[in-house]
Design a protein around this motif. Sequence first.
Motif, mmCIF file in Angstrom:
data_model
loop_
_atom_site.group_PDB
_atom_site.id
_atom_site.type_symbol
_atom_site.label_atom_id
_atom_site.label_comp_id
_atom_site.label_asym_id
_atom_site.label_seq_id
_atom_site.Cartn_x
_atom_site.Cartn_y
_atom_site.Cartn_z
ATOM 1 N N THR A 64 -11.895 -17.030 -18.118
ATOM 2 C CA THR A 64 -11.779 -15.527 -17.938
ATOM 3 C C THR A 64 -13.241 -15.133 -17.758
ATOM 4 O O THR A 64 -13.608 -14.532 -16.637
ATOM 5 N N ARG B 109 -13.812 -19.614 -27.994
ATOM 6 C CA ARG B 109 -13.403 -18.151 -28.731
ATOM 7 C C ARG B 109 -13.275 -18.458 -30.096
ATOM 8 O O ARG B 109 -13.740 -17.755 -31.094
ATOM 9 N N ASP C 98 -6.203 -13.820 -12.786
ATOM 10 C CA ASP C 98 -6.403 -14.551 -14.340
ATOM 11 C C ASP C 98 -4.958 -14.916 -14.726
ATOM 12 O O ASP C 98 -3.948 -14.176 -14.530
ATOM 13 N N ASP C 99 -5.054 -16.276 -15.032
ATOM 14 C CA ASP C 99 -3.719 -17.038 -15.831
ATOM 15 C C ASP C 99 -2.559 -17.023 -14.839
ATOM 16 O O ASP C 99 -1.636 -16.143 -15.243
HETATM 17 MG MG MG Z 1 -8.313 -16.101 -20.154
#
Ligand code: MG
Length: 448
Positions: free
Chosen positions: A156, A311, A212-213
């Motif tokens: 992202t 993350r 995205d995704d």
């Molecule tokens: Mg993402």
Amino acid sequence: MKHISLWEEILEKINGKLPAHAINTWFNPIVPVGLTGSELLLEVPNQFFYEWIDSHYKKEFLELMPKVNGESLRYRFIVSTDQAKRKIENFGESPRKQKSLDELAPTINKRYVFDSFIEGSNNEFAKSAAESVAENPGNSSFNPLIIYGGVGLGKTHLLHAIGNNISTEQPRSRVVVVTSEKFTLDFVNSLRKNRTVEFAKQYRNADVLLIDDIQFFRGKEQTQEQFFHTFNTLYQSGKQIVMTADKYPGEMQGLQDRLLSRFQSGLSVDIQPPNFEVRVAILLEKAEQNGIDLDYDITQFIARHIKNNVRDLEGTIIRILAKSSLMNREIDFDLVKDVVKERAGKGFTSDITIEDIVKKVSEVSKVSEKEIVGKSRKMEIAQARQLSMYLCRDIIGTSLSNIGVYFGGRDHTTVMHAVKTINKKTELDEKLKTMISGLRQEFDFSLN
Ligand code: MG
Ligand code: ADP
């Protein structure tokens, strides 16, 4: 000095509305630095700070803003570090802000730019493909570009970096950023309201479409149909399309073959999990962004235990900050260890003990275990002891005083000295460095 009196007014109003500790922790450190038009500029100590305020006190903030000329004052936060280059973050925007394209691209994250994306062997190909698309949208053979990989690895981030870059370089170009869920939702809503034509137009007018995704299109036949047409329209007029996915498109199930075969015409690049060095680099960068100084051995310790994705690394830094600020504790090894333990969960509660480490060091150094934990100051014994102390700290995260007690009842300053000495030596002594990383790997193996 209007900004100061305005801020004082706000502080006064907040008194009694929030508990004193919250005011002390989150409001008192804020420094009003200026007023531009109807916007109050507030300086906060670090990035974490405003993220915390935004997620916990946004409502209060919006309610507290005084009225200026009948309109609520807006506010912006500025981070007070040099590195942040007075980067201004927007939230608390005026609710009456005009919509238009914003509605289509509500999710573009201004912080996801190429500059803040740390490059390593795991992601360099994806990053350079993204940069090249951002420089030359629609004109390369990288159309569509598909960035794929596991969660939290920066897909992202790169997608938005492309969007941010193009928006800056070519402000007139229409950049549309959506998640596949939003696309689906928009489509479903347009069906309900009989507005599929508008829906199609919205997306097909884009100059750059960033989705995205796409794995969430799985099994949604009608949405895929819509996406297929959108894709074709854009592709045929040379517009850039970038997508992210959790898997290599060829391996994605539940997506129509005709879509998948369209994807083949472009480029698919993957992002892999970061290796140790990249993890350390990311931690150092994120710590700096948040205005905290992490010792190198602390950074290494985190990087050795938090391995899955970026993350998690970021979350660990935030958690360390939160814990230190809420519990009023200094950021030291013990605090970091607590946080890492919480976050690494099962992976951390390894069965490695001080005894295991001493045993291993004894094997490689040929100094007996008894001597290692004893009192002798003979050079090779003292060295083996220092190495063991270092590894206890580095691998298990044992506290300095506990290490001291175990190794012949020494105090924590001796242990600290040992850790520092080994750290220094590894910089000069390649052999020692290789040996330590070999030992780490062995332990690492049993950690997994
Ligand atoms: Mg993402
Ligand atoms: P994904 O979309 O692959 O699940 P994200 O792009 O949301 O992952 O990344 C998760 C977090 O980690 C984000 O805050 C992002 O800024 C950060 N991040 C990921 N990769 C990097 C990197 N190489 N350098 C700096 N930050 C990164």
